[in-house]
Design an enzyme around this catalytic site. Structure first.
Site, short mmCIF file in Angstrom:
data_model
loop_
_atom_site.label_atom_id
_atom_site.label_comp_id
_atom_site.label_asym_id
_atom_site.label_seq_id
_atom_site.Cartn_x
_atom_site.Cartn_y
_atom_site.Cartn_z
N LYS A 175 0.87 -1.19 0.00
CA LYS A 175 0.00 0.00 0.00
C LYS A 175 0.91 1.24 0.00
O LYS A 175 1.42 1.64 1.04
CB LYS A 175 -0.89 -0.03 1.25
CG LYS A 175 -2.21 0.72 1.12
CD LYS A 175 -2.10 2.21 0.84
CE LYS A 175 -1.97 3.05 2.07
NZ LYS A 175 -1.80 4.50 1.77
N GLU A 250 9.90 2.63 10.65
CA GLU A 250 10.91 3.66 10.38
C GLU A 250 10.19 4.99 10.44
O GLU A 250 9.42 5.31 9.54
CB GLU A 250 11.51 3.48 8.98
CG GLU A 250 12.36 2.25 8.80
CD GLU A 250 13.57 2.22 9.69
OE1 GLU A 250 13.93 3.28 10.27
OE2 GLU A 250 14.14 1.14 9.85
N CYS A 284 13.45 11.85 6.03
CA CYS A 284 13.48 11.62 7.48
C CYS A 284 14.89 11.79 8.01
O CYS A 284 15.10 11.96 9.20
CB CYS A 284 12.85 10.30 7.89
SG CYS A 284 13.21 8.96 6.83
N GLU A 385 9.49 17.25 14.25
CA GLU A 385 9.87 17.08 12.85
C GLU A 385 9.01 18.00 11.99
O GLU A 385 7.79 17.97 12.08
CB GLU A 385 9.66 15.62 12.43
CG GLU A 385 10.13 15.35 11.02
CD GLU A 385 10.06 13.86 10.66
OE1 GLU A 385 9.00 13.26 10.88
OE2 GLU A 385 11.08 13.34 10.16
C1 UN1 Z 1 14.16 8.91 4.07
O1 UN1 Z 1 14.42 10.06 4.28
O2 UN1 Z 1 13.04 8.46 4.36
O3 UN1 Z 1 19.90 8.54 3.60
C2 UN1 Z 1 15.12 7.97 3.42
C3 UN1 Z 1 19.19 9.18 2.83
C4 UN1 Z 1 18.49 8.42 1.71
C5 UN1 Z 1 17.27 7.75 2.23
C6 UN1 Z 1 16.37 8.64 2.99
N1 UN1 Z 1 19.40 7.45 1.17
O4 UN1 Z 1 19.04 10.36 2.92
#
Ligand code: UN1
Length: 499
Positions: A175, A250, A284, A385
């Protein structure tokens, strides 16, 4: 008129049973529809789980090297279609084209890396305490797994989950985020083209509460892997707890970059610009706090403001632009609201802090690169965040204080320190509470061959990618083979030696 795309269930492209659809739009131009997608509900999800459940037996018995061949083929197809996919990403998600290419590349990397696991999937052999007895651990698939993915890496993150899940022998209900269903559909088309048997992966598009929640609630789904906000992650974990399924989360980040007085300031400056404003701050792993030693704080802040003010913001398909739009109107309002919060809390707005307007900007969700000065660690803009092009500058007096400030949030995904002193670097590797630490590089840019994930509220103890990937998507099974021809009782019939 945009194309109508369907769900993929049991190897067939089908409409949602309720007949409803939704539109995915280009965040750089709201008038452009990227595609029309199925608004799936519980009935559709149940059909997808039925199909995954039915396909599981045959797929899990297919030798792992054979399963991995399909993943490798998808990787080669991704390579072949890289440019087309990157353009689709930019149209649907907004990131600038070069970053779209990087996102697809991360999927290619994952395919090549994980395909090799088809010939490894390492178990363990260990000695038995009894004679003529063999002891080992083998890896077995979990069953049906539910993969719920975000919009910010619309190709890469699905591949982090789908590829190891497949090589490990699981069947899937997928999804994707409602903001990027076109990218997900394209990826599934490539999986079909690579020869994945029907039912092994099933795609249901739609909204979290309608199409995501029923996956979490179904007892037949043995694992949920979710990337997204901490708030949703908590809901998923609570719901999934009732069916005792495995939950891999995550979640958010509030990633800090520390700059020590001995650092190469030019290098740190480049890193800060990329870490904070790359992908419009919608990673993230984005650098959302810059912790500056007081000796260099003013000089560094001045340079950062100067360079950030020159960043070219605009539609990502124009190769001159460095910062694209935010994903949608809601996120634009959220980011703008945090500027109000920063102001109310007494931070200085050193740059930006407003929605961009003008002929090009009015069509999309564009926000000015924003720098908050003089931020105290207790302020909301230092704790929450934001997921936008907004970064907090936090001056400190010492290395010890920089670590305290860096560790002062509920999150623990990525972290970074700029220093030329090897002792300081190694201290920071130990001291920073995070799943990832960079030395002399910003907080973004993880490579797929190392574990990805974080501590504290960033997750629940799992890691994606690297050697962890197949570990997470398998159950260990302990196997004992007694070839002595007699009953041997562990713990009781053990020969005594010594003493
Ligand atoms: C994310 O921000 O959800 O390390 C992943 C990084 C990328 C992956 C980010 N390779 O910034």
């Amino acid at each position: 008129m945009a194309d109508v795309c369907k769900n993929y269930i049991g190897g067939k492209w089908v409409e949602a049973q309720g007949g409803e659809t939704f539109v995915s739009i280009n965040p750089a131009n709201k008038d452009e529809a990227v595609g029309i997608f199925q608004r799936s509900k519980t009935d559709d999800v149940v059909a997808a789980i039925d199909a995954a459940h039915a396909a599981f037996h045959a797929w899990s018995r297919t030798p792992a090297p054979g399963r991995a061949e399909i993943v490798l083929r998808v990787g080669l197809l991704l390579e072949e279609h890289k440019e087309e996919l990157a353009i689709l990403e930019t149209r649907e998600m907004g990131k600038v084209l070069d970053e779209g290419r990087g996102d697809v590349q991360e999927g290619i990397d994952m395919a090549k890396y994980i395909a090799g696991e088809g010939r490894r999937l390492f178990g363990e052999t260990v000695p038995s305490e009894l004679r003529s007895k063999f002891a080992m651990m083998v890896r077995q698939p979990l069953g049906v797994v539910g993969l719920i993915t975000p919009w910010n890496f619309p190709i890469a993150i699905p591949t982090w989950k789908i590829f190891p899940a497949l090589v490990s022998g699981n069947s899937i209900v997928f999804k994707p985020a409602e903001d990027t269903p076109a990218c997900a559909t394209k990826l599934v088309e490539l999986l079909e083209e690579a020869g994945l048997p029907g039912g092994v992966l099933n795609l249901v598009t739609g909204y979290g509460l309608e199409a995501g929640a029923p996956i979490v609630e179904d007892e037949r789904v043995r694992m949920i892997s979710f990337t997204g906000s901490s708030a949703v992650g908590r809901e998923i974990a609570a719901k999934a707890g009732r069916t005792l399924k495995k939950v891999m989360l995550e979640l958010g980040g509030k990633n800090a970059m520390i700059v020590m007085p001995d650092a190469s300031l030019d290098l740190a400056l480049e890193g800060a610009l990329w870490g904070a404003f790359g992908t419009t701050g919608q990673r993230c792993t984005a650098t959302s706090r810059i912790i500056l030693h007081e000796d260099i704080a003013d000089e560094f802040t001045g340079k950062l403001v100067e360079h950030a003010s020159k960043l070219r913001v605009g539609p990502g398909l124009d190769p001159d632009n460095e910062v694209g739009p935010l994903i949608n109107e809601k996120q634009l309002q959220t980011v703008d609201n945090y500027t109000r919060v920063a102001r109310q809390e007494g931070a200085d707005i050193l740059l930006g802090g407003h929605i961009l307007t003008g002929e090009v900007y009015n069509k999309g969700f564009f926000y000015a690169p924003t720098i908050f000065g003089n931020v105290h660690y207790r302020m909301r803009v230092a704790q929450e965040e934001i997921f936008g092009p907004s970064v907090a500058i936090m001056p400190v007096k010492s290395y010890e204080e920089s670590v305290q400030v860096a560790n002062s949030t509920q999150f623990g995904l990525s972290s970074s320190i700029y220093t030329q002193d090897v002792n300081t670097a190694f201290r920071a590797i130990q001291d920073l509470d995070a799943g990832i630490t960079y030395v002399n590089a910003p907080t973004i840019g993880a490579e797929i061959q190392l574990p990805f994930g974080g501590v504290k509220s960033t997750g629940n103890g799992h890691r994606e990618a690297g050697t962890n990937a197949v570990r997470e998507f398998t159950e260990p099974k302990a196997v004992y083979i007694d070839y002595s021809g007699k009953l041997q009782r562990a713990q009781l019939d053990v020969e005594q030696h010594g003493a």
